[in-house]
Design an enzyme around this catalytic site. Structure first.
Site, PDB file in Angstrom:
ATOM      1  NE  ARG A 202      -3.039  -3.179   0.794  1.00 42.87           N
ATOM      2  CZ  ARG A 202      -3.599  -4.099   0.133  1.00 42.87           C
ATOM      3  NH1 ARG A 202      -3.611  -3.845  -1.108  1.00 42.87           N
ATOM      4  NH2 ARG A 202      -3.868  -5.297   0.369  1.00 42.87           N
TER       5      ARG A 202
ATOM      6  N   GLY B  13      -2.512 -11.936   7.836  1.00 46.25           N
ATOM      7  CA  GLY B  13      -2.480 -13.274   7.932  1.00 46.25           C
ATOM      8  C   GLY B  13      -3.370 -13.958   8.578  1.00 46.25           C
TER       9      GLY B  13
ATOM     10  CB  THR C 252      -3.763  -4.233  12.395  1.00 48.34           C
ATOM     11  OG1 THR C 252      -2.523  -5.041  12.555  1.00 48.34           O
ATOM     12  CG2 THR C 252      -4.476  -4.619  13.760  1.00 48.34           C
TER      13      THR C 252
ATOM     14  CG  ASN D 177     -10.542 -12.677   8.811  1.00 50.70           C
ATOM     15  OD1 ASN D 177      -9.683 -12.146   7.838  1.00 50.70           O
ATOM     16  ND2 ASN D 177     -10.214 -13.822   8.828  1.00 50.70           N
TER      17      ASN D 177
ATOM     18  CG  ASP E 109     -12.682 -13.374   4.737  1.00 52.17           C
ATOM     19  OD1 ASP E 109     -11.870 -12.800   5.552  1.00 52.17           O
ATOM     20  OD2 ASP E 109     -11.977 -13.763   3.621  1.00 52.17           O
TER      21      ASP E 109
ATOM     22  CG  ASN F 105     -11.640  -6.006  -0.130  1.00 47.23           C
ATOM     23  OD1 ASN F 105     -10.748  -6.016   0.771  1.00 47.23           O
ATOM     24  ND2 ASN F 105     -12.187  -7.230  -0.509  1.00 47.23           N
ATOM     25  CD1 TRP F 106      -7.846  -4.641  -0.795  1.00 52.36           C
ATOM     26  CD2 TRP F 106      -6.914  -2.548  -1.151  1.00 52.36           C
ATOM     27  NE1 TRP F 106      -7.403  -4.784  -1.914  1.00 52.36           N
ATOM     28  CE2 TRP F 106      -6.620  -3.501  -2.293  1.00 52.36           C
ATOM     29  CE3 TRP F 106      -6.576  -1.274  -1.400  1.00 52.36           C
ATOM     30  CZ2 TRP F 106      -6.215  -3.253  -3.348  1.00 52.36           C
ATOM     31  CZ3 TRP F 106      -5.776  -0.845  -2.487  1.00 52.36           C
ATOM     32  CH2 TRP F 106      -5.705  -1.770  -3.452  1.00 52.36           C
TER      33      TRP F 106
END
Length: 537
Positions: free
Chosen positions: A135, A195, A245, A264, A307, A390-391
């Site tokens: 990112r 992860g 995170t 999640n 999720d 989403n992100w």
């Protein structure tokens, strides 16, 4: 779980690329980090609010059709990466003192802002971790901070790319991996982690930007003695409960609070071994910047089994509510709910679906959705919504008072593949079914109602990762794109399409804008290329 700081665990190089331009003189005053972006873009979201709003007005509805490409930087010399046949720019570029910094997994480039020419490049050889995305960097004075897939925090000289120090903060052998951009606030480098394959707990670390010393750690599931442990069957399930995170948070300087979204719960789809709400996964948490202590939380998806990674950016803004000024935080969550909270107390004002959904029976006294148990994944399959967001970054425009998000409306079927009493890992899976519709929405954060929507043509069905990111400006523009390689500019107040242009790939990273030599530029990544656009002279 954590490793001590170490010397060489990987091979890294920094090199000038091509002809040797003048060495830059980058030095960012820490007090300037997070200020409204005008001639620079100093953090992942431009400032600390997460609004992705620019006060610039030179590019406006009356002239946006004159936008022209100024330069393109195309990544070369990097082949296929694990999980990606070609490099994809998923970062938000930072701009400081005439230098643009961009990343992909294992690589950092410093580019000349006027030409896009490389000034230096840093290469890392990882020893594990996923290369699903990267990112961007953080910057403090003359140091650039970069996270590697195998969880090293790398400090680089911003002017030369020379490595200054490195710290390992998580074990890639336990399937921790890093894709985030560090958030730099005062003398803190805030680092998150991803992860969810091996049921590890999430955490945030804060490091000293000069020495790399660890300042504090906040765990996203409770430890022994914490009252929140009652939301888990026992300490062992909490200690393996996830809550990663992996996206940058936001920050309120007046309250000195970080607002961080947590991911999640683990096991991901199999919730039968972890009855309870499973704090503080799937939440927005407010943490003291200097200590990492939890001030409040709001759990968006209690006991998640789908999720619904709650990592969409929490946006900070102020509005008048019932005649009184309020400090608020809003999020278009991946579980399909739009929420607005008081960011001083964490109490909710709005919790409302922003996509069609039927998996909840109502709200708790605290405003948290109550899911139907029979919507949990089963061996035979259970239908629920796809990820609603989403992100990729949403945005907020203070002039319109609206939050903007690229969303998806559709269904998926979720299977339980581990129905034992003590499942592990993912424990199930999900896949979209039928037709999904991508929709750009402008949402009133005080009601949760959409003021306008734009349904994309959607020729390829909607992907599971909804994008791209969004930027808004004071000249009533909204910049984003579709999945047909088009960059699109809308009017922010009504959603009218004002301009569009096809580039080489779908817009894939964050959009920024800035003033350089009296001209406003728009900069964005699409696939393996970075594009700079502006008005003609």
């Amino acid at each position: 779980m954590k490793l001590a700081s170490g010397a060489c665990a990987a091979i890294a190089t920094a090199a000038l690329a091509g002809a040797s331009p003048a060495v830059p003189h980058v030095s960012l005053d820490p007090n300037a980090i997070g200020k409204a972006p005008i001639t620079s873009w100093t953090t992942f979201n431009g400032d600390y609010s997460g609004q992705r709003y620019s006060t610039l007005t030179q590019i406006a509805p009356a002239n946006v059709n004159q936008l022209a490409q100024q330069w393109v930087f195309k990544i070369t010399g990097v082949g296929a990466q694990r999980g990606a046949p070609v490099p994809v720019i998923k970062c938000t570029p930072l701009l400081v003192d005439g230098v643009i910094y961009i990343t992909i997994p294992d690589h950092v480039w410093a580019l000349d802002v006027r030409t896009g020419s490389p000034l230096w490049r840093y290469d890392w050889v990882d020893h594990g971790g996923h290369l699903v995305g990267q990112r961007g960097v953080g910057i403090w004075r003359s140091t650039v901070f970069f996270l590697t897939p195998d969880n090293w925090l790398i400090a680089l000289n911003a002017n030369t790319g020379r490595e200054l120090w490195r710290r390992n903060y998580a074990d890639a052998r336990k399937q921790y991996f890093s894709t985030s951009a560090p958030l730099i606030v005062k003398n803190h480098v805030i680092v998150g982690v991803g992860g969810d394959a091996m049921d590890m707990p999430g955490f945030l670390d804060s490091f000293d930007p000069e020495t790399g010393d660890l300042q504090w750690t906040w765990w996203s599931t409770p430890r022994n003695g914490d009252p929140a442990l009652k939301t888990w069957p026992n300490e062992a399930t909490s200690d393996h409960g996830g809550g990663m995170t992996w996206m940058p948070g936001t920050y309120d300087p007046e309250l000195n609070l970080l607002y961080w979204p947590t991911g999640n719960t683990n096991p991901v789809f199999a919730g039968q071994g972890r009855p309870g709400a499973n704090l503080w996964t799937e939440a927005i948490v407010a943490l003291d910047l200097d200590t990492g202590k939890l001030k409040w939380y709001f759990q968006v998806s209690p006991h998640d089994t789908h999720d619904f990674d709650n990592t969409t950016a929490p946006i900070l803004f102020d509005q008048v509510v019932d005649g009184k000024p309020r400090k608020l935080v809003a999020q278009a969550a991946r579980n399909g709910f739009f929420i607005t909270l008081d960011r001083v107390t964490g109490k909710y004002l709005v919790v409302k679906p922003y996509v069609p959904l039927d998996y909840y029976s109502g709200l708790s006294q605290e405003g948290e959705p109550i899911p139907f148990p029979d919507k949990d994944p089963t061996v035979g399959g259970s239908i629920n919504i796809v990820n609603a967001s989403n992100w990729p970054a949403p945005a907020y425009n203070p002039q319109t008072g609206l939050v903007y998000v690229n969303s998806v409306e559709g269904k998926a079927i979720y299977y339980l593949t581990d129905d034992s009493k003590e499942p592990s890992g993912y424990g199930g899976t999900g896949m979209s079914i039928g037709y999904s519709q991508r929709v750009l929405q402008a949402i009133d954060p005080l009601t949760g109602n959409a003021v306008w929507k734009h349904a994309y043509p959607n020729l390829n069905n909607a992907p599971t990762t909804v994008g791209p990111s969004i930027l808004t400006t004071a000249s009533n523009l909204l910049v984003t794109g579709d999945d047909q390689k088009n960059v699109i500019i809308y009017s922010a107040d009504k959603g009218d399409v004002l301009w569009h242009h096809e580039v080489g790939a779908n817009e894939s990273g964050g959009v920024i804008t800035y003033i350089l030599d009296g001209k406003q530029y728009v900069l964005f990544g699409a696939g393996d290329s970075l594009y700079a656009w502006s008005l003609p002279q």
